[in-house]
Design an enzyme around this catalytic site. Structure first.
Site, PDB file in Angstrom:
ATOM      1  N   LYS A 172       8.834  52.358  47.714  1.00 31.15           N
ATOM      2  CA  LYS A 172       8.847  52.907  49.072  1.00 31.15           C
ATOM      3  C   LYS A 172      10.307  52.865  49.558  1.00 31.15           C
ATOM      4  CE  LYS A 172       8.983  52.184  53.680  1.00 31.15           C
ATOM      5  NZ  LYS A 172       9.904  53.247  53.909  1.00 31.15           N
ATOM      6  N   GLY A 225      16.292  44.419  53.136  1.00 32.47           N
ATOM      7  CA  GLY A 225      16.312  44.960  54.484  1.00 32.47           C
ATOM      8  C   GLY A 225      16.650  43.872  55.478  1.00 32.47           C
ATOM      9  N   SER A 226      16.116  44.012  56.659  1.00 36.16           N
ATOM     10  CA  SER A 226      16.502  43.105  57.743  1.00 36.16           C
ATOM     11  C   SER A 226      15.759  41.772  57.658  1.00 36.16           C
ATOM     12  CB  SER A 226      16.208  43.774  59.081  1.00 36.16           C
ATOM     13  OG  SER A 226      14.828  44.048  59.172  1.00 36.16           O
ATOM     14  N   VAL A 229      12.028  41.934  59.308  1.00 37.73           N
ATOM     15  CA  VAL A 229      10.979  42.520  58.455  1.00 37.73           C
ATOM     16  C   VAL A 229      10.753  41.621  57.232  1.00 37.73           C
ATOM     17  CG1 VAL A 229      10.333  44.515  57.058  1.00 37.73           C
ATOM     18  CG2 VAL A 229      11.436  44.866  59.261  1.00 37.73           C
ATOM     19  N   GLY A 230      11.842  41.117  56.660  1.00 35.95           N
ATOM     20  CA  GLY A 230      11.726  40.251  55.477  1.00 35.95           C
ATOM     21  C   GLY A 230      10.860  39.022  55.737  1.00 35.95           C
ATOM     22  N   GLU A 247      16.053  40.236  49.958  1.00 32.40           N
ATOM     23  CA  GLU A 247      17.505  40.281  50.183  1.00 32.40           C
ATOM     24  C   GLU A 247      17.705  40.819  51.591  1.00 32.40           C
ATOM     25  OE1 GLU A 247      19.951  39.042  48.714  1.00 32.40           O
ATOM     26  OE2 GLU A 247      18.955  38.471  46.863  1.00 32.40           O
ATOM     27  N   GLN A 328      21.199  53.269  65.282  1.00 39.80           N
ATOM     28  CA  GLN A 328      22.234  52.357  64.772  1.00 39.80           C
ATOM     29  C   GLN A 328      23.507  52.466  65.612  1.00 39.80           C
ATOM     30  OE1 GLN A 328      21.766  50.016  62.183  1.00 39.80           O
ATOM     31  NE2 GLN A 328      23.686  49.256  63.027  1.00 39.80           N
ATOM     32  N   GLU A 380      23.887  39.871  63.187  1.00 36.84           N
ATOM     33  CA  GLU A 380      24.325  40.974  62.328  1.00 36.84           C
ATOM     34  C   GLU A 380      24.345  42.264  63.148  1.00 36.84           C
ATOM     35  OE1 GLU A 380      21.714  42.555  59.224  1.00 36.84           O
ATOM     36  OE2 GLU A 380      23.417  42.446  57.853  1.00 36.84           O
TER      37      GLU A 380
HETATM   38  P1  NAP Z   1      14.673  47.277  57.634  1.00 32.27           P
HETATM   39  O1  NAP Z   1      14.461  47.931  58.928  1.00 32.27           O
HETATM   40  O2  NAP Z   1      14.234  45.876  57.477  1.00 32.27           O
HETATM   41  O3  NAP Z   1      13.935  48.201  56.549  1.00 32.27           O
HETATM   42  C1  NAP Z   1      13.990  47.920  55.181  1.00 32.27           C
HETATM   43  C2  NAP Z   1      12.793  48.553  54.496  1.00 32.27           C
HETATM   44  O4  NAP Z   1      11.602  47.900  54.967  1.00 32.27           O
HETATM   45  C3  NAP Z   1      12.632  50.030  54.831  1.00 32.27           C
HETATM   46  O5  NAP Z   1      12.119  50.723  53.725  1.00 32.27           O
HETATM   47  C4  NAP Z   1      11.596  49.967  55.955  1.00 32.27           C
HETATM   48  O6  NAP Z   1      10.902  51.162  56.130  1.00 32.27           O
HETATM   49  C5  NAP Z   1      10.693  48.869  55.438  1.00 32.27           C
HETATM   50  N1  NAP Z   1       9.825  48.300  56.456  1.00 32.27           N
HETATM   51  C6  NAP Z   1       9.964  48.349  57.813  1.00 32.27           C
HETATM   52  N2  NAP Z   1       8.905  47.741  58.411  1.00 32.27           N
HETATM   53  C7  NAP Z   1       8.106  47.294  57.419  1.00 32.27           C
HETATM   54  C8  NAP Z   1       6.864  46.583  57.395  1.00 32.27           C
HETATM   55  N3  NAP Z   1       6.238  46.213  58.524  1.00 32.27           N
HETATM   56  N4  NAP Z   1       6.322  46.269  56.203  1.00 32.27           N
HETATM   57  C9  NAP Z   1       6.934  46.610  55.059  1.00 32.27           C
HETATM   58  N5  NAP Z   1       8.093  47.316  55.012  1.00 32.27           N
HETATM   59  C10 NAP Z   1       8.682  47.635  56.181  1.00 32.27           C
HETATM   60  O7  NAP Z   1      16.199  47.339  57.193  1.00 32.27           O
HETATM   61  P2  NAP Z   1      17.176  48.588  57.240  1.00 32.27           P
HETATM   62  O8  NAP Z   1      17.537  48.860  58.660  1.00 32.27           O
HETATM   63  O9  NAP Z   1      16.620  49.710  56.410  1.00 32.27           O
HETATM   64  O10 NAP Z   1      18.451  48.040  56.442  1.00 32.27           O
HETATM   65  C11 NAP Z   1      19.448  47.285  57.040  1.00 32.27           C
HETATM   66  C12 NAP Z   1      19.266  45.811  56.714  1.00 32.27           C
HETATM   67  O11 NAP Z   1      19.219  45.642  55.308  1.00 32.27           O
HETATM   68  C13 NAP Z   1      20.428  44.964  57.187  1.00 32.27           C
HETATM   69  O12 NAP Z   1      19.939  43.772  57.750  1.00 32.27           O
HETATM   70  C14 NAP Z   1      21.186  44.654  55.906  1.00 32.27           C
HETATM   71  O13 NAP Z   1      21.950  43.476  55.937  1.00 32.27           O
HETATM   72  C15 NAP Z   1      20.061  44.569  54.937  1.00 32.27           C
HETATM   73  N6  NAP Z   1      20.549  44.734  53.565  1.00 32.27           N
HETATM   74  C16 NAP Z   1      20.594  43.638  52.757  1.00 32.27           C
HETATM   75  C17 NAP Z   1      21.065  43.741  51.457  1.00 32.27           C
HETATM   76  C18 NAP Z   1      21.096  42.557  50.552  1.00 32.27           C
HETATM   77  O14 NAP Z   1      21.079  42.745  49.359  1.00 32.27           O
HETATM   78  N7  NAP Z   1      21.140  41.343  51.070  1.00 32.27           N
HETATM   79  C19 NAP Z   1      21.500  44.981  50.981  1.00 32.27           C
HETATM   80  C20 NAP Z   1      21.449  46.072  51.836  1.00 32.27           C
HETATM   81  C21 NAP Z   1      20.972  45.945  53.128  1.00 32.27           C
HETATM   82  P3  NAP Z   1      11.464  52.280  57.159  1.00 32.27           P
HETATM   83  O15 NAP Z   1      12.674  52.832  56.558  1.00 32.27           O
HETATM   84  O16 NAP Z   1      10.404  53.260  57.223  1.00 32.27           O
HETATM   85  O17 NAP Z   1      11.705  51.565  58.456  1.00 32.27           O
END
Ligand code: NAP
Length: 478
Positions: A172, A225-226, A229-230, A247, A328, A380
């Site tokens: 996904k 992701g964030s 959500v994580g 992550e 954003q 962040e």
């Molecule tokens: P996000 O909002 O947490 O979304 C990440 C993924 O989770 C997306 O595919 C999102 O879908 C999905 N998601 C959202 N709600 C969910 C739920 N209730 N159940 C299951 N999945 C769900 O993060 P983002 O805004 O895309 O990315 C930015 C974040 O990623 C930042 O915090 C960044 O630091 C982090 N990040 C971390 C790393 C690492 O390796 N540590 C690398 C890159 C990014 P949708 O797109 O449909 O919302």
């Protein structure tokens, strides 16, 4: 207008509707319409993966290796085209997009070899006459959930080890930028792997992600992701007995000591704070600078930042592309206001910019005279906003660097072997950089962090087998 569908059991299938994929450099440019799946499609994808698993997991490593090699070769051969698509949909520059596409190709090629190297152990039992074998087996059907900021590399660094070690996959991708993941899925589809081994279900996280995380047929979830959500995914996985790997975010410190090479320190700070529009989990957002070099550092940063060209991601000469989305850029601009109201000095940037096309352009922002407890130094932001914290000496710099709920990457700029060595040992981060930007890592070694940044086994390199395999101990009385 091109329409792009989900991949389930080797077939391209429409979901419940389509959502436009819009270029953040030019909001009038719609890249394509990508389908929105639903929970029923998640069921179908999991069923396809479950059916494919027995043959794929036992079919031998040669077929897996060949498929991964083929996928990697095609990505590398098409890196310009894929990197351009990536830059167009996500907003990082074309050069950065091509670099990311190339990285995705290299990851598949690395795991083409890695699946041939999966080793076990044979050891004697404490009971005479009995032999013990410890082997690694695939986990089963894995759900992969990825963010928007690395739309091809992160799917690649989850899909490649998952397939290499014999798992079947439901991906996904981020709803904001599905184009690169769709292009990758299309390459995987044509690689010759059997139907159902790899499935793509696009759509909202609250629908598709949630359905995957709670699905009884999924054995493991790898999420990037964030933090918010994580955390919720970790709870759901615990309740449904799934293996989970998270992550998440970062608030990465970059220490600059008095003895640093100033030009080098400025370059690596600008690179890791602002390139890719600061939208990297490994970006440096806290620049922790000792007082002897502080005034020169601020002046040199201002001079360097004045030369940064913010513009269309695909235009030649652009250093910094647009922010990825309306929400954003609103978040980034609101943190600029928060920093001001907290009493930090906005040294440069921080305003919305106008360009020839309507897009989410923002001048990279640098705060000086910021304090470690300010929200701009604790939360962040995930945009082109960094702040400088003045400290007395190395000891205070290290303490401030570690004073964060995150622990992904940490950097130090110094010519002192003593401080570099101490920092490598004592920085509370999964990755430490000496005289290098906090962002920018190799594809063949482990990636991940500590504290609030990561949970579960590391990703990438040979350490990826920890998550994508499960250990079996077999006893034989021969
Ligand atoms: P996000 O909002 O947490 O979304 C990440 C993924 O989770 C997306 O595919 C999102 O879908 C999905 N998601 C959202 N709600 C969910 C739920 N209730 N159940 C299951 N999945 C769900 O993060 P983002 O805004 O895309 O990315 C930015 C974040 O990623 C930042 O915090 C960044 O630091 C982090 N990040 C971390 C790393 C690492 O390796 N540590 C690398 C890159 C990014 P949708 O797109 O449909 O919302």
């Amino acid at each position: 207008m091109n329409e792009f569908n989900n991949l389930i059991h080797g077939e391209w299938v429409a979901g419940t509707g389509y959502s436009p994929n819009v270029n953040p450099s030019d909001l009038s440019d719609v890249i394509g319409r990508y389908t929105q799946g639903d929970a029923a499609q998640v069921d179908a994808a999991v069923a396809a993966a479950t059916a494919a698993f027995p043959a794929w997991s036992t079919g031998g490593v040669q077929a897996r290796s060949e498929a991964l090699e083929k996928i990697g070769n095609e990505i590398l051969a098409r890196k310009e085209e894929l990197g351009t698509l990536l830059a167009r949909e996500e907003g990082k520059t074309k050069a950065e997009g091509i670099g990311e596409a190339a990285r995705a190709g290299q990851i598949f090629k690395f795991f083409a070899g890695e699946c041939l190297r999966l080793a076990g152990e044979a050891i004697p039992s404490v009971r005479p006459g009995i032999g013990i074998e410890i082997t690694r087996e695939p986990v089963g059907v894995v759900g992969l959930i990825t963010p928007w900021n690395f739309p091809i590399a992160i799917p690649a660094w989850k899909i490649a080890p998952a397939l290499a070690f014999g798992n079947c996959v439901v991906l996904k991708p981020a709803d904001l930028v599905p184009g690169s993941a769709w292009a990758l899925a299309e390459i995987i589809h044509r690689s010759g792997i059997p139907a159902g081994v790899f499935n793509l279900v696009m759509g909202r996280g609250s629908v598709i992600g949630d359905a995957l995380v709670n699905h009884a047929g999924i054995h493991a979830i790898s999420f990037t992701g964030s933090v918010g959500v994580g955390g919720r995914i970790a709870v759901a996985c615990a309740e449904t007995h799934k293996k989970v790997q998270l992550e998440m975010g970062g608030k990465n410190p970059q220490v600059v000591l008095d003895d640093a090479d100033l030009a080098q320190a400025v370059e690596l700070c600008v690179q890791s704070a602002f390139y890719s529009t600061g939208q990297r989990c490994t970006a440096s957002s806290r620049l922790i600078v000792t007082e002897g070099i502080y005034p020169k550092f601020i002046e040199a940063m201002k001079a360097r930042m004045a030369k940064l060209k913010v513009g269309d991601a695909l235009a030649q000469g652009t250093d910094i592309g647009p922010v990825s989305s309306q929400s954003q850029i609103e978040q980034d601009l609101s943190y600029v206001e928060i920093g001001r109201s907290e009493g930090a000095t906005l040294a440069v940037g921080g305003e919305r910019l106008k360009r020839d096309t309507e897009g989410y352009y923002m001048a990279p922002a640098l705060f000086s005279e910021s304090a470690p407890g300010m929200r701009i130094n604790r939360e962040e932001i995930f945009g082109p906003v960094a702040s400088v914290i003045r400290v007395k000496d190395y000891d205070e710099a290290l303490a401030v660097a570690n004073d964060t709920p995150f622990g992904l990457s940490a950097g130090i700029a110094t010519t002192s072997l003593k401080y570099a060595t101490h920092f490598k040992r004592h920085a509370q981060a999964g990755m430490v950089m000496v005289n290098l930007p906090t962002a920018g890592v190799d594809y063949h070694v482990p990636f991940g962090g500590r504290k609030g940044s990561s949970y579960g086994p590391r990703e990438q390199g040979r350490y990826a087998q920890e998550f994508f395999t499960t250990v079996k101990t077999a006893y034989t009385n021969a």
